[in-house]
Design an enzyme around this catalytic site. Structure first.
Site, PDB file in Angstrom:
ATOM      1  CB  SER A 144      18.698   9.339 -43.812  1.00 25.38           C
ATOM      2  OG  SER A 144      19.230   8.976 -45.071  1.00 25.38           O
ATOM      3  CE1 TYR A 157      14.765   5.873 -44.582  1.00 21.94           C
ATOM      4  CE2 TYR A 157      16.444   6.603 -46.136  1.00 21.94           C
ATOM      5  CZ  TYR A 157      16.085   6.180 -44.864  1.00 21.94           C
ATOM      6  OH  TYR A 157      17.038   6.053 -43.888  1.00 21.94           O
TER       7      TYR A 157
END
Length: 259
Positions: A144, A157
């Site tokens: 990501s 995250y």
């Protein structure tokens, strides 16, 4: 009726794609099937995999990637049925919560680490011997933009995706001598509603706000095309690390929204 395959096929090549019940994983499984790959579509939700199999001809492979036993059984199934594997695409992952570190929820952080880091490790560890034996194996990890840039409220995250990225870079160093190609694809804002709903505890209104006013965020299909392109390239070509953002997302902290 299965989806029509491209005449530029890769018939005989075998891919394992995780996270295939939704979003980028599902779109990647479809994209690889179009170019002729035998695809093992991996996720926990068997009913969704069965639907995907009916539409595309993918092989449904229910598996919990947080379970050593499930992952080992998956490996055994693929190798018994195909005798080889050419590419492992670790697409599965996810986020939970937007708490600051001071308010971090331990269970959320543990879940993110299990799915994004340890799940990727389990699959990679299980399939590496076969990928080495192949002579031209590929591991593709979907990380990501959060693996490259930290942001407030993203601590858990960010930590998980930074760890997955680090593992990917280590793997590239360790496996080059075995001619295993290692690719990292790092998307920015992708319109994947289930991802946002999961992160925001099922709050539909909050999930909608993530994409509100953004002109053409990335779609799962956009990212899937890049993943398929990366593994369809001649084996000596390694895209290494690719970040993908919509034009409206100039940087993680600069997202252009319309009125």
């Amino acid at each position: 009726m299965t989806e029509q395959q491209s005449p530029n096929t890769h018939t005989g090549r075998v891919a394992v794609v995780t996270g295939a019940s939704t979003g980028i994983g599902e779109a990647t499984a479809r994209e690889l099937r179009r170019s002729g790959w035998t695809v093992y579509a991996v996720a926990r939700r068997a009913e969704r995999l069965e639907a995907l199999a009916r539409e595309t001809g993918a092989v449904p492979a229910p598996c919990d990637i947080t379970s050593d036993a499930d992952v080992e059984a998956l490996r055994d199934q693929v190798l018994e049925e195909q005798g080889r594997v050419d590419a492992l695409l670790n697409i599965s992952g996810g986020a939970r919560g937007t708490d600051r570190v001071a308010d971090a929820g331990t269970e959320d952080w543990e879940w993110m680490y299990q799915v994004n880091v340890l799940g990727t490790m389990r699959l990679t560890r299980a399939f590496l011997p076969a990928l080495r034996a192949n002579g031209e194996g590929t591991v593709l990890n979907l990380t990501s933009l959060a693996a490259h840039r930290a942001y407030e409220g993203g601590g858990g995250y960010n930590a998980a995706k930074y760890a997955e990225r680090a593992m990917t870079e280590v793997l590239r160093l360790e496996e080059a001598e075995h001619n295993v190609r290692v690719v990292e694809i790092a998307p920015g804002l992708v319109h994947t509603p289930e991802f946002s709903l999961n992160r925001l505890g099922g709050d539909q209104e909050a999930a909608d706000k993530v994409y509100a006013g953004v002109d053409k965020p990335l779609t799962a299909e956009d990212v899937a095309r890049v993943c398929a392109f990366a593994v369809n390239l001649p084996h000596h070509v390694d895209l290494d690390t690719v970040t993908i953002k919509p034009v409206a997302q100039a940087a993680p902290h600069k997202l252009i929204r319309g009125r």
